[in-house]
Scaffold this active site. Sequence first.
Site, PDB file in Angstrom:
ATOM      1  N   GLU A  26       0.676 -26.115  18.450  1.00  0.00           N
ATOM      2  CA  GLU A  26      -0.176 -26.623  19.144  1.00  0.00           C
ATOM      3  C   GLU A  26      -0.333 -28.585  19.046  1.00  0.00           C
ATOM      4  O   GLU A  26       0.713 -28.783  18.700  1.00  0.00           O
ATOM      5  CB  GLU A  26      -0.971 -26.775  17.665  1.00  0.00           C
ATOM      6  CG  GLU A  26      -2.375 -27.213  17.270  1.00  0.00           C
ATOM      7  CD  GLU A  26      -3.530 -26.795  16.576  1.00  0.00           C
ATOM      8  OE1 GLU A  26      -4.698 -27.271  16.366  1.00  0.00           O
ATOM      9  OE2 GLU A  26      -3.365 -26.261  15.120  1.00  0.00           O
ATOM     10  N   LYS A  50      -9.533 -25.006  22.312  1.00  0.00           N
ATOM     11  CA  LYS A  50      -9.634 -24.479  20.863  1.00  0.00           C
ATOM     12  C   LYS A  50     -11.329 -24.979  21.462  1.00  0.00           C
ATOM     13  O   LYS A  50     -12.142 -25.060  20.934  1.00  0.00           O
ATOM     14  CB  LYS A  50      -9.198 -25.319  19.852  1.00  0.00           C
ATOM     15  CG  LYS A  50      -9.511 -24.491  18.649  1.00  0.00           C
ATOM     16  CD  LYS A  50      -8.722 -25.364  16.966  1.00  0.00           C
ATOM     17  CE  LYS A  50      -8.392 -25.046  16.083  1.00  0.00           C
ATOM     18  NZ  LYS A  50      -7.620 -26.021  15.305  1.00  0.00           N
ATOM     19  N   CYS A  97      -4.594 -21.898  16.257  1.00  0.00           N
ATOM     20  CA  CYS A  97      -4.051 -22.017  14.793  1.00  0.00           C
ATOM     21  C   CYS A  97      -5.545 -20.851  14.251  1.00  0.00           C
ATOM     22  O   CYS A  97      -5.514 -19.633  14.236  1.00  0.00           O
ATOM     23  CB  CYS A  97      -4.820 -23.681  14.574  1.00  0.00           C
ATOM     24  SG  CYS A  97      -5.123 -24.328  13.068  1.00  0.00           S
TER      25      CYS A  97
END
Length: 322
Positions: free
Chosen positions: A45, A132, A166
């Site tokens: 990430e 995200k 994530c």
Amino acid sequence: MDKILKVAIVQAAPIPLCIDQGIGQLCKYVADASDAGAELIAFGETFLGGYPIWLDEAPGAALWNHPGTKALHRILMDQAIVPGDARLAPLQKLVDERNICVSVGAHERVRSSLYNNQLLFRPEQTPLDHRKLVPTHGERLIWNRGDGSTLSVHQATWGHVGNLICWEHWMPLARAAMHNLHEDVHVACWPSVRETYAIASRHYAFEGGCHVLAAGTVMHRADLLNGLTMVGGDADAQALIEEIPDQQLQFGGSLIIAPDGSIVAEAKDDAMTLTAEINLAAGAEAKAALDTDGHYSRADVFELSVDTREKLGVRWDPHKSE
């Protein structure tokens, strides 16, 4: 029939903040992994720019109007990649020449907001974005939310590959949407692959009937200070970083996972490149027992609607002024 793909996770320390230098480092890692035969290469990430670990580790980072937090945000805004960024041309050239795919996280600037974007570079095509959808907890201090326009997969010559970032792996509807896109390989991007993150990644592999590359990074406080020096330094930013204990902050733990949830290869907490040869045919075999997008979905009971429109917030309509 077996369908073998060599994959790699580069579990390395980023160059935090200094994305200009980070791109050069990234290209070296990609070239080395490709030289070793990898056809799909994954990074963790926000590898470009580094994960904003100060939001978790510096006690004062979330205080209103904190000068160090503002300084670090300004630096990331200045350094962040932008759509069509010319600085990424050397990476695209590598991908084109070697006919490989590379998944790498980056801080991206769109207008005046930052996004957490996991970019998928593919040969002879523009990179595939995945921004995200929900920044987690303190991340909301720095990143805007993505939209459904970046929920997609790439059709490689060997199969479909996609990304989630994530805690998106705990969004059941996001997982269902991605399973509908028939991933053969999924890149699960994390700062570090902690125990619960490993569980989420293995669950995704079993639920989706696909291989998963759970990619983490390693980072120490010294890396943050080094990156800050590379961008010219800032006294307020340095003071905030120095509130963080002088120790290792991200711990790798990357995994390559088979469609049955078993671990094919596992990294520890130091810098390394994790590689494996995976048999993509195992995904089709796994779906004999469980196809969550098909015979195990109960489409007559449950239905998912995904809005893939880009949400810009402002639409300029030239006809309105006529």
